[in-house]
Design a protein around this motif. Structure first.
Motif, PDB file in Angstrom:
ATOM      1  N   GLU A 127     -24.399  16.458   6.339  1.00  0.00           N
ATOM      2  CA  GLU A 127     -24.671  15.793   8.148  1.00  0.00           C
ATOM      3  C   GLU A 127     -23.109  16.263   8.210  1.00  0.00           C
ATOM      4  O   GLU A 127     -21.676  15.654   8.346  1.00  0.00           O
ATOM      5  CB  GLU A 127     -24.629  13.989   8.477  1.00  0.00           C
ATOM      6  N   GLU A 128     -22.573  16.699   9.196  1.00  0.00           N
ATOM      7  CA  GLU A 128     -21.608  17.040  10.372  1.00  0.00           C
ATOM      8  C   GLU A 128     -20.898  16.309  10.487  1.00  0.00           C
ATOM      9  O   GLU A 128     -21.192  14.869  10.938  1.00  0.00           O
ATOM     10  CB  GLU A 128     -21.530  18.010  11.766  1.00  0.00           C
ATOM     11  N   GLY A 129     -19.492  15.779  10.147  1.00  0.00           N
ATOM     12  CA  GLY A 129     -18.715  14.828  10.591  1.00  0.00           C
ATOM     13  C   GLY A 129     -18.707  14.015   9.285  1.00  0.00           C
ATOM     14  O   GLY A 129     -18.327  12.526   9.770  1.00  0.00           O
ATOM     15  N   THR A 167     -15.870  11.410   8.499  1.00  0.00           N
ATOM     16  CA  THR A 167     -14.845  11.417   9.721  1.00  0.00           C
ATOM     17  C   THR A 167     -15.455  10.035  10.485  1.00  0.00           C
ATOM     18  O   THR A 167     -14.530   9.484  11.566  1.00  0.00           O
ATOM     19  CB  THR A 167     -14.848  12.321  10.971  1.00  0.00           C
ATOM     20  N   SER A 224     -26.246   8.172   4.840  1.00  0.00           N
ATOM     21  CA  SER A 224     -25.976   9.206   5.399  1.00  0.00           C
ATOM     22  C   SER A 224     -25.692  10.418   3.805  1.00  0.00           C
ATOM     23  O   SER A 224     -26.362  11.099   3.614  1.00  0.00           O
ATOM     24  CB  SER A 224     -24.871  10.156   5.910  1.00  0.00           C
ATOM     25  N   SER A 264     -28.944  12.352   1.766  1.00  0.00           N
ATOM     26  CA  SER A 264     -28.224  13.612   0.952  1.00  0.00           C
ATOM     27  C   SER A 264     -28.395  13.821  -0.240  1.00  0.00           C
ATOM     28  O   SER A 264     -29.659  15.144  -0.206  1.00  0.00           O
ATOM     29  CB  SER A 264     -26.971  14.390   2.011  1.00  0.00           C
ATOM     30  N   TYR A 281     -14.231  14.204  -1.395  1.00  0.00           N
ATOM     31  CA  TYR A 281     -13.416  14.241  -0.320  1.00  0.00           C
ATOM     32  C   TYR A 281     -12.121  13.648  -0.397  1.00  0.00           C
ATOM     33  O   TYR A 281     -10.887  13.868   0.448  1.00  0.00           O
ATOM     34  CB  TYR A 281     -14.668  13.996   0.805  1.00  0.00           C
TER      35      TYR A 281
END
Length: 90
Positions: free
Chosen positions: A20-22, A25, A35, A39, A61
Protein backbone atom coordinates in the motif's frame (compact mmCIF):
# COMPACT_ATOMS: atom_id res chain seq x y z
CA UNK A 1 30.26 0.84 -8.37
CA UNK A 2 27.20 -1.07 -9.61
CA UNK A 3 27.36 -3.38 -6.59
CA UNK A 4 26.80 -0.40 -4.29
CA UNK A 5 23.47 0.32 -5.97
CA UNK A 6 21.86 -3.12 -5.58
CA UNK A 7 19.37 -1.90 -2.97
CA UNK A 8 18.11 0.90 -5.21
CA UNK A 9 17.54 -1.67 -7.95
CA UNK A 10 15.57 -3.89 -5.56
CA UNK A 11 13.45 -0.93 -4.49
CA UNK A 12 12.70 -0.01 -8.12
CA UNK A 13 12.24 -3.43 -9.66
CA UNK A 14 11.04 -5.86 -6.99
CA UNK A 15 7.50 -7.10 -7.51
CA UNK A 16 7.49 -9.75 -4.79
CA UNK A 17 5.04 -7.72 -2.70
CA UNK A 18 2.58 -5.08 -3.78
CA UNK A 19 2.56 -2.61 -0.90
CA UNK A 20 0.00 0.00 0.00
CA UNK A 21 1.25 3.49 -0.78
CA UNK A 22 3.06 5.08 2.15
CA UNK A 23 2.83 1.97 4.35
CA UNK A 24 6.19 2.68 6.02
CA UNK A 25 5.21 6.26 6.90
CA UNK A 26 2.12 5.32 8.90
CA UNK A 27 2.18 5.87 12.67
CA UNK A 28 0.26 2.73 13.67
CA UNK A 29 2.49 -0.37 14.00
CA UNK A 30 -0.48 -2.74 13.96
CA UNK A 31 -1.84 -1.19 10.74
CA UNK A 32 1.60 -1.47 9.11
CA UNK A 33 1.90 -5.12 10.15
CA UNK A 34 -1.60 -5.97 8.93
CA UNK A 35 -0.92 -4.31 5.57
CA UNK A 36 2.38 -6.17 5.13
CA UNK A 37 0.70 -9.45 6.09
CA UNK A 38 -2.08 -8.87 3.57
CA UNK A 39 0.45 -8.07 0.83
CA UNK A 40 2.59 -11.11 1.63
CA UNK A 41 -0.36 -13.48 1.92
CA UNK A 42 -1.76 -12.34 -1.44
CA UNK A 43 1.55 -12.33 -3.30
CA UNK A 44 2.06 -14.94 -5.99
CA UNK A 45 5.64 -13.87 -6.74
CA UNK A 46 7.33 -14.18 -3.36
CA UNK A 47 10.00 -16.83 -2.96
CA UNK A 48 9.70 -17.60 0.76
CA UNK A 49 6.91 -17.89 3.27
CA UNK A 50 4.51 -14.96 3.68
CA UNK A 51 5.95 -14.17 7.13
CA UNK A 52 9.50 -14.15 5.86
CA UNK A 53 8.61 -11.98 2.87
CA UNK A 54 6.73 -9.44 5.00
CA UNK A 55 9.46 -9.26 7.64
CA UNK A 56 12.17 -9.01 4.99
CA UNK A 57 10.42 -6.09 3.34
CA UNK A 58 10.09 -4.28 6.68
CA UNK A 59 13.70 -4.88 7.68
CA UNK A 60 14.89 -3.92 4.19
CA UNK A 61 13.05 -0.60 4.45
CA UNK A 62 14.45 0.15 7.93
CA UNK A 63 17.98 -0.64 6.79
CA UNK A 64 17.60 1.24 3.51
CA UNK A 65 16.32 4.38 5.26
CA UNK A 66 19.28 4.31 7.62
CA UNK A 67 20.07 7.63 9.29
CA UNK A 68 17.34 9.38 7.30
CA UNK A 69 14.68 7.57 9.33
CA UNK A 70 13.71 9.70 12.34
CA UNK A 71 13.69 8.16 15.80
CA UNK A 72 9.91 8.16 16.16
CA UNK A 73 9.28 6.42 12.84
CA UNK A 74 12.06 3.91 13.49
CA UNK A 75 10.33 3.03 16.79
CA UNK A 76 6.97 2.60 15.02
CA UNK A 77 8.59 0.27 12.48
CA UNK A 78 10.37 -1.72 15.19
CA UNK A 79 6.99 -2.14 16.93
CA UNK A 80 5.50 -3.22 13.58
CA UNK A 81 8.01 -6.09 13.57
CA UNK A 82 6.62 -7.25 16.91
CA UNK A 83 3.05 -6.93 15.62
CA UNK A 84 3.95 -8.87 12.48
CA UNK A 85 5.35 -11.71 14.59
CA UNK A 86 2.12 -11.76 16.61
CA UNK A 87 -0.02 -11.87 13.45
CA UNK A 88 1.91 -14.90 12.21
CA UNK A 89 2.10 -16.57 15.63
CA UNK A 90 5.89 -16.33 15.82
Amino acid sequence: MANKKWSAKVTRESHALVLEEGVFTWDDPKRIAMSLKKSADESTQRKGTPFRSAMSMLVFYINRAGKKLNTEQRQVLEEAKIELRKLYGK
